[in-house]
Enzyme design. Structure first.
Site, short mmCIF file in Angstrom:
data_model
loop_
_atom_site.label_atom_id
_atom_site.label_comp_id
_atom_site.label_asym_id
_atom_site.label_seq_id
_atom_site.Cartn_x
_atom_site.Cartn_y
_atom_site.Cartn_z
N TYR A 146 32.20 56.61 56.46
CA TYR A 146 33.39 57.07 55.74
C TYR A 146 33.32 58.54 55.35
O TYR A 146 34.34 59.20 55.19
CB TYR A 146 33.59 56.25 54.46
N LYS A 195 22.22 46.58 60.79
CA LYS A 195 22.23 46.41 62.25
C LYS A 195 20.96 47.11 62.76
O LYS A 195 21.02 48.03 63.58
CB LYS A 195 23.52 47.00 62.83
N ASP A 227 26.31 41.07 62.38
CA ASP A 227 27.10 40.12 63.18
C ASP A 227 26.77 38.68 62.77
O ASP A 227 27.65 37.83 62.63
CB ASP A 227 26.90 40.35 64.69
N ASP A 251 32.99 46.96 53.84
CA ASP A 251 34.45 46.91 53.90
C ASP A 251 34.89 45.67 54.68
O ASP A 251 35.75 44.91 54.24
CB ASP A 251 34.97 48.19 54.59
N ASP A 255 36.35 41.73 53.11
CA ASP A 255 37.64 41.11 53.45
C ASP A 255 37.41 39.68 53.95
O ASP A 255 38.16 38.76 53.61
CB ASP A 255 38.37 41.91 54.55
C1 IPM Z 1 38.94 48.90 50.61
C2 IPM Z 1 40.00 49.51 51.48
C3 IPM Z 1 39.70 50.99 51.64
C4 IPM Z 1 38.34 51.10 52.29
C5 IPM Z 1 40.76 51.77 52.44
C6 IPM Z 1 42.14 51.62 51.81
C7 IPM Z 1 40.40 53.21 52.61
O1 IPM Z 1 40.05 48.86 52.71
O2 IPM Z 1 38.81 49.35 49.45
O3 IPM Z 1 38.25 48.00 51.07
O4 IPM Z 1 38.22 50.98 53.51
O5 IPM Z 1 37.38 51.30 51.57
MG MG Z 2 38.83 47.15 52.83
#
Ligand code: IPM
Ligand code: MG
Length: 360
Positions: A146, A195, A227, A251, A255
């Site tokens: 990032y 990884k 993975d 990240d 999710d």
């Molecule tokens: C998160 C989001 C952010 C990230 C985006 C919006 C830049 O997906 O906070 O997980 O990737 O960190």
């Molecule tokens: Mg995210």
């Protein structure tokens, strides 16, 4: 106690969900005798509309002057919003990355917990969800891909894009220490995700995590390839306590972890630096499609406010009261649309906020 909080309502459903979290915080302050000083500032798309940039020096300064920041969500629909016609470094997300970096918020805590009342929403097979799960993803937030050097060039008529994944040992050590410290207060297990079979940055990650682990003989450490971790999260999520990982892996895995709870609208997060300061925000996005309709679920933001009470202000009893209010509202059968199931009472964002505040 005086609580100086800067709020970033943000975009989409952000302002609605932050309003409900404020309602709950006001109730906490009233009940426990605290003085709340809350101030709104702009970031993301709202800041672009007002000032032409997603993050201003004023917003950074206001955040730095506060004890903690409570955020809603930022960003819009990339297919329709004019914010996404701007260069990448001027879009809403750049504001979020900018404030993380400016405030040195290197530790991102994302709990993923299966509420027994919401077990039916869990998309996993019943024999897996029955065991329940309660994990915390400790994501490194200010390094890696990032923030590495990036560019897009054209060489001999061929476009080439480069992103750089770098970590130094100090960046790894400080997040590893946070991971082990919190594991000690939980179930005493760290799963470090990398990884290392391919990447140098992961081999350094693993070496440094092993060094840190020597100071925590009471915490069980395992290394999991990313993975495999993605697979284990749907196969047997109960095995995880603290998942410690770098920015990009965190990240993606966070999710996934939130999705297996079946209720991304319930998941809070905290982004911390080396002081008591933190930025607290729900794990979900700005959901522009449902913005302004009073149907958003404010619980993730309310639970983020609970994390704020716990981590930035050491107000454990108050944080417990907020979390208990959430459990009670669920037990009483109230649901926003995203977590609705048969036999429950459907409520909107504002009413959910009222119900939570009543239970403090
Ligand atoms: C998160 C989001 C952010 C990230 C985006 C919006 C830049 O997906 O906070 O997980 O990737 O960190
Ligand atoms: Mg995210």
């Amino acid at each position: 106690m005086e609580l100086h909080i800067v709020c970033i309502p943000g975009d989409g459903i952000g302002p609605e969900i932050v309003a409900e979290a404020k309602k709950v915080l006001n109730k906490v302050a009233e009940k426990y005798g605290h003085k709340l000083d809350m101030k709104d500032v702009l970031m993301g798309g709202a800041s672009i509309d007002a000032y032409g940039v997603p993050l201003t020096e004023e917003t950074i300064a206001a955040a730095k002057a506060a004890d903690a920041v409570l955020m809603g969500s930022i960003g819009g629909d990339p297919n329709t919003s004019s914010w996404y016609q701007l260069p990448p470094d001027r879009r809403p997300e750049a504001g979020l990355l900018g404030i993380r970096k400016a405030l040195n918020l290197f530790a991102n805590l994302r709990p993923a917990y299966l509420y027994p009342e919401l077990a039916a929403a869990c998309p996993l097979k019943e024999e897996i969800s029955r065991a329940g799960f309660d994990m915390l993803i400790m994501r490194e937030l200010t390094g890696g891909l990032y923030f590495g050097e990036r560019r897009t060039v054209t060489e001999n008529g061929v476009r080439r894009a480069v992103d750089t994944l770098t970590y130094d040992e100090n960046e790894i050590r400080r997040i590893a220490v946070k991971g082990f410290e919190i594991a000690r207060k939980r179930r005493g297990k760290v799963s470090s995700v990398d990884k290392a079979n391919v990447l140098d940055s992961s081999r350094l990650w693993r070496a440094v995590v092993n060094e840190v682990a020597r100071d925590y003989p009471d915490v069980k450490l395992e290394h999991v390839l990313v993975d495999n971790c993605a697979m284990q999260l749907v196969k047997d999520p109960a095995q995880f306590d603290v998942i410690l990982t770098e920015n990009m892996f965190g990240d993606i895995l966070s999710d996934e972890a939130s999705m297996v709870t079946g209720s991304i609208g319930m998941l809070s997060s905290a982004s911390l630096n080396d002081t008591k300061f933190g930025l607290y925000e729900p794990s979900h996005g700005s959901a522009p499609d449902i913005a302004g309709k009073d149907v958003a679920n404010p619980i993730a933001t309310v639970l983020s406010a609970a994390m704020m009470l716990r981590y930035s202000f050491d107000l454990d009893a108050e944080a417990d009261a907020v979390e208990e209010a959430v459990r009670q509202v669920l037990k009483d059968g109230y649901r926003t649309g995203d977590i609705m199931s048969k036999g429950c009472t459907l409520v909107g964002c504002r009413q959910m906020g009222d119900l939570l505040a009543e239970r403090i």
